[in-house]
Design an enzyme around this catalytic site. Sequence first.
Site, PDB file in Angstrom:
ATOM      1  N   LEU A 128       0.807  -1.472   0.000  1.00 35.40           N
ATOM      2  CA  LEU A 128      -0.021   0.401  -0.164  1.00 35.40           C
ATOM      3  C   LEU A 128       1.019   1.412   0.258  1.00 35.40           C
ATOM      4  CD1 LEU A 128      -2.794   1.690   0.583  1.00 35.40           C
ATOM      5  CD2 LEU A 128      -2.568   1.141   2.590  1.00 35.40           C
ATOM      6  N   GLY A 245      -5.335  -6.369   9.799  1.00 34.35           N
ATOM      7  CA  GLY A 245      -3.979  -6.804   9.815  1.00 34.35           C
ATOM      8  C   GLY A 245      -3.272  -5.956  11.217  1.00 34.35           C
ATOM      9  N   ARG A 271      19.500 -12.733  39.890  1.00 34.41           N
ATOM     10  CA  ARG A 271      20.795 -11.566  39.447  1.00 34.41           C
ATOM     11  C   ARG A 271      20.609 -10.889  41.021  1.00 34.41           C
ATOM     12  NH1 ARG A 271      25.105  -9.021  38.168  1.00 34.41           N
ATOM     13  NH2 ARG A 271      25.277  -6.888  38.326  1.00 34.41           N
ATOM     14  N   GLN A 339      15.249  -2.312  31.204  1.00 33.10           N
ATOM     15  CA  GLN A 339      15.716  -1.790  32.792  1.00 33.10           C
ATOM     16  C   GLN A 339      16.239  -3.121  33.373  1.00 33.10           C
ATOM     17  OE1 GLN A 339      16.205   1.349  31.880  1.00 33.10           O
ATOM     18  NE2 GLN A 339      16.715   1.785  34.627  1.00 33.10           N
ATOM     19  N   ILE A 340      15.563  -3.681  33.957  1.00 33.31           N
ATOM     20  CA  ILE A 340      16.030  -5.165  34.815  1.00 33.31           C
ATOM     21  C   ILE A 340      17.028  -6.040  34.595  1.00 33.31           C
ATOM     22  CG2 ILE A 340      14.629  -7.156  35.713  1.00 33.31           C
ATOM     23  CD1 ILE A 340      11.892  -5.850  35.641  1.00 33.31           C
ATOM     24  N   GLY A 342      19.420  -3.961  33.294  1.00 30.51           N
ATOM     25  CA  GLY A 342      20.950  -3.494  33.803  1.00 30.51           C
ATOM     26  C   GLY A 342      21.813  -3.331  32.386  1.00 30.51           C
ATOM     27  N   GLU A 366       1.339  -1.023   9.941  1.00 25.06           N
ATOM     28  CA  GLU A 366       0.141  -1.048  10.224  1.00 25.06           C
ATOM     29  C   GLU A 366      -0.587  -0.080  10.780  1.00 25.06           C
ATOM     30  OE1 GLU A 366      -1.245  -5.114   9.511  1.00 25.06           O
ATOM     31  OE2 GLU A 366       0.667  -5.723   8.758  1.00 25.06           O
TER      32      GLU A 366
HETATM   33  N1  CAA Z   1     -13.787  -0.716   6.793  1.00 23.76           N
HETATM   34  C1  CAA Z   1     -13.864  -0.445   5.321  1.00 23.76           C
HETATM   35  N2  CAA Z   1     -14.363   1.000   5.259  1.00 23.76           N
HETATM   36  C2  CAA Z   1     -13.642   1.798   5.590  1.00 23.76           C
HETATM   37  C3  CAA Z   1     -12.153   1.889   6.326  1.00 23.76           C
HETATM   38  C4  CAA Z   1     -12.917   0.681   6.828  1.00 23.76           C
HETATM   39  N3  CAA Z   1     -11.743  -0.142   8.194  1.00 23.76           N
HETATM   40  N4  CAA Z   1     -11.421   2.545   7.028  1.00 23.76           N
HETATM   41  C5  CAA Z   1     -11.922   3.936   5.853  1.00 23.76           C
HETATM   42  N5  CAA Z   1     -13.316   3.053   5.551  1.00 23.76           N
HETATM   43  C6  CAA Z   1     -13.328   3.901   3.992  1.00 23.76           C
HETATM   44  C7  CAA Z   1     -14.199   4.816   4.736  1.00 23.76           C
HETATM   45  O1  CAA Z   1     -15.607   4.580   5.081  1.00 23.76           O
HETATM   46  C8  CAA Z   1     -14.859   6.108   3.264  1.00 23.76           C
HETATM   47  O2  CAA Z   1     -15.839   5.567   2.423  1.00 23.76           O
HETATM   48  P1  CAA Z   1     -16.621   6.144   1.261  1.00 23.76           P
HETATM   49  O3  CAA Z   1     -15.862   7.800   0.728  1.00 23.76           O
HETATM   50  O4  CAA Z   1     -18.160   5.822   0.949  1.00 23.76           O
HETATM   51  O5  CAA Z   1     -17.711   6.653   2.943  1.00 23.76           O
HETATM   52  C9  CAA Z   1     -12.925   5.144   2.534  1.00 23.76           C
HETATM   53  O6  CAA Z   1     -12.495   3.982   2.804  1.00 23.76           O
HETATM   54  C10 CAA Z   1     -12.300   6.435   3.036  1.00 23.76           C
HETATM   55  O7  CAA Z   1     -11.839   6.593   3.845  1.00 23.76           O
HETATM   56  P2  CAA Z   1     -11.147   7.809   5.467  1.00 23.76           P
HETATM   57  O8  CAA Z   1     -12.328   9.036   4.212  1.00 23.76           O
HETATM   58  O9  CAA Z   1     -11.156   7.559   6.105  1.00 23.76           O
HETATM   59  O10 CAA Z   1      -9.922   7.876   4.146  1.00 23.76           O
HETATM   60  P3  CAA Z   1      -8.683   9.072   4.667  1.00 23.76           P
HETATM   61  O11 CAA Z   1      -7.609   9.270   3.733  1.00 23.76           O
HETATM   62  O12 CAA Z   1      -9.189   9.802   5.561  1.00 23.76           O
HETATM   63  O13 CAA Z   1      -8.020   7.716   5.160  1.00 23.76           O
HETATM   64  C11 CAA Z   1      -6.554   6.431   7.048  1.00 23.76           C
HETATM   65  C12 CAA Z   1      -8.160   7.045   6.738  1.00 23.76           C
HETATM   66  C13 CAA Z   1      -7.220   6.277   8.485  1.00 23.76           C
HETATM   67  C14 CAA Z   1      -6.057   7.864   7.794  1.00 23.76           C
HETATM   68  C15 CAA Z   1      -6.000   6.189   6.359  1.00 23.76           C
HETATM   69  O14 CAA Z   1      -5.164   6.404   5.327  1.00 23.76           O
HETATM   70  C16 CAA Z   1      -5.571   4.889   6.985  1.00 23.76           C
HETATM   71  O15 CAA Z   1      -5.516   4.021   7.785  1.00 23.76           O
HETATM   72  N6  CAA Z   1      -3.912   4.747   6.631  1.00 23.76           N
HETATM   73  C17 CAA Z   1      -2.541   4.164   7.822  1.00 23.76           C
HETATM   74  C18 CAA Z   1      -2.108   3.511   6.654  1.00 23.76           C
HETATM   75  C19 CAA Z   1      -1.545   1.959   6.685  1.00 23.76           C
HETATM   76  O16 CAA Z   1      -2.183   1.810   7.904  1.00 23.76           O
HETATM   77  N7  CAA Z   1      -0.982   1.995   6.543  1.00 23.76           N
HETATM   78  C20 CAA Z   1       0.241   0.622   6.658  1.00 23.76           C
HETATM   79  C21 CAA Z   1       1.249   0.218   5.725  1.00 23.76           C
HETATM   80  S1  CAA Z   1       0.431  -1.521   5.182  1.00 23.76           S
HETATM   81  C22 CAA Z   1       2.120  -1.760   6.564  1.00 23.76           C
HETATM   82  O17 CAA Z   1       2.338  -1.331   7.361  1.00 23.76           O
HETATM   83  C23 CAA Z   1       1.878  -3.593   6.357  1.00 23.76           C
HETATM   84  C24 CAA Z   1       3.332  -4.559   6.826  1.00 23.76           C
HETATM   85  O18 CAA Z   1       4.580  -4.274   6.463  1.00 23.76           O
HETATM   86  C25 CAA Z   1       3.040  -5.313   7.507  1.00 23.76           C
END
Ligand code: CAA
Length: 386
Positions: A128, A245, A271, A339-340, A342, A366
């Site tokens: 993503l 996730g 310890r 910390q425990i 040391g 995530e």
């Molecule tokens: N379930 C279903 N739909 C969802 C949802 C969910 N959990 N969250 C949002 N939506 C839908 C909303 O309802 C909305 O739909 P409508 O347009 O129909 O109303 C649409 O998605 C857009 O949602 P938002 O308006 O809330 O979107 P936003 O742009 O404001 O973003 C955010 C929200 C929560 C900040 C989101 O961008 C986010 O989660 N950001 C963090 C990203 C992230 O976690 N990245 C991790 C990368 S993966 C990773 O780390 C993997 C790894 O390597 C281990």
Amino acid sequence: MTIATHETNEAAEMARDSARDFAEKRLRPTAQEFDEHEAIPKSLYQEAAELGFMGMMFPEEFGGLGLDYTAYAMAMEELARGNAAFQVGVTVHNSLVCSGIIKFGTDEQKRRYLPKAAKAEWIGAYSLSEPGSGTDAGSLKTRAEDKGDHYLVNGTKAWVTNAGFADFFLTFVSTSPELKNKGITALLIDKGLPGFTLGKKEMKLGIKASDTRELIFQNCKVPKSALLGKVNEGFKIAMMQLDNGRISIASQAVGIAQAAFEEAVKYAKQRQQFGKAIAEFQLTQAKLAQMAMNIDAARLLTYRAAGLMSRGVKCTKEASMAKLFASQMCNKVCFDAVQIHGGNGYVREFPVERYFRDARITEIYEGTTEVQHLIIAREVLAQSGS
Ligand code: CAA
């Protein structure tokens, strides 16, 4: 460490015991070595697959165990207790990628990916983030142009767990840039397509043995059959997969913290200072009591979210609460475990040094701690009505 609550069940406890056994025999003894070499052999995932951990929640007809999220969360805690760098690879494959194929995939996609994924013949990765879009995931720029019989993909994805050895990548791309997050589409992109290459392996602070890289797409032709779900509905898929996730990362945080806690208890009893074991000092005892209580609290929040997910109840808020609380708890527990110990906690001879480093990422990937606050607050405000 058994916690029987209404959220657990017999199958889940069996899965947890099997994961604990595998972790004790195969993960814990090798974790330090893999951390130093910054790699894990793919064959270890295949060993985990033989016990069912690479397809825990897949329907049995596709080679999985057909278990629920409670069983999955309990097992994933144990794998993380053994080696968090290994566990994240298993969880990305299961809950970020393959659960999406189960939920949104066509029959053909399920038949193509799931049986091989259950055996870890093929491993999945989730993509993503990009160099310019992390928390603001909806601003991603990797472009997929519709060329009739294929998509032409151009762009760079970042921070992709499992990238170096993954066989298929659940990749989020922009199909309609003018629609912003409503113009994002999910594609299942196979490795080896011309125009698709991997960037260098990232050298990380913690979970060093997990493989994290960029994906680079340069005029890569991706067949239309790669589409997961519907065009321009990928952002919701990305978010729903992150609800799953985040339960995995909560389990990971509980597992790392549990491992650090066990080491702290052992060390505090052995310890000697001022003529007695440091476990006899009340300041040590206060730390141990806080650690024990907070690990249990995080575990119960994780079980709650997993239980809701198992019953098909939307649990965005509960998954974020579990992830937020467990990741902060994990960092504090690992801090106190060092910390425990040391000075001995600051060197590699003692595993708490690694747990302390591994803990850090649980507040970042995530969805950062800041994003979890934002999601919980949005949900609370929306649920409170006008
Ligand atoms: N379930 C279903 N739909 C969802 C949802 C969910 N959990 N969250 C949002 N939506 C839908 C909303 O309802 C909305 O739909 P409508 O347009 O129909 O109303 C649409 O998605 C857009 O949602 P938002 O308006 O809330 O979107 P936003 O742009 O404001 O973003 C955010 C929200 C929560 C900040 C989101 O961008 C986010 O989660 N950001 C963090 C990203 C992230 O976690 N990245 C991790 C990368 S993966 C990773 O780390 C993997 C790894 O390597 C281990």
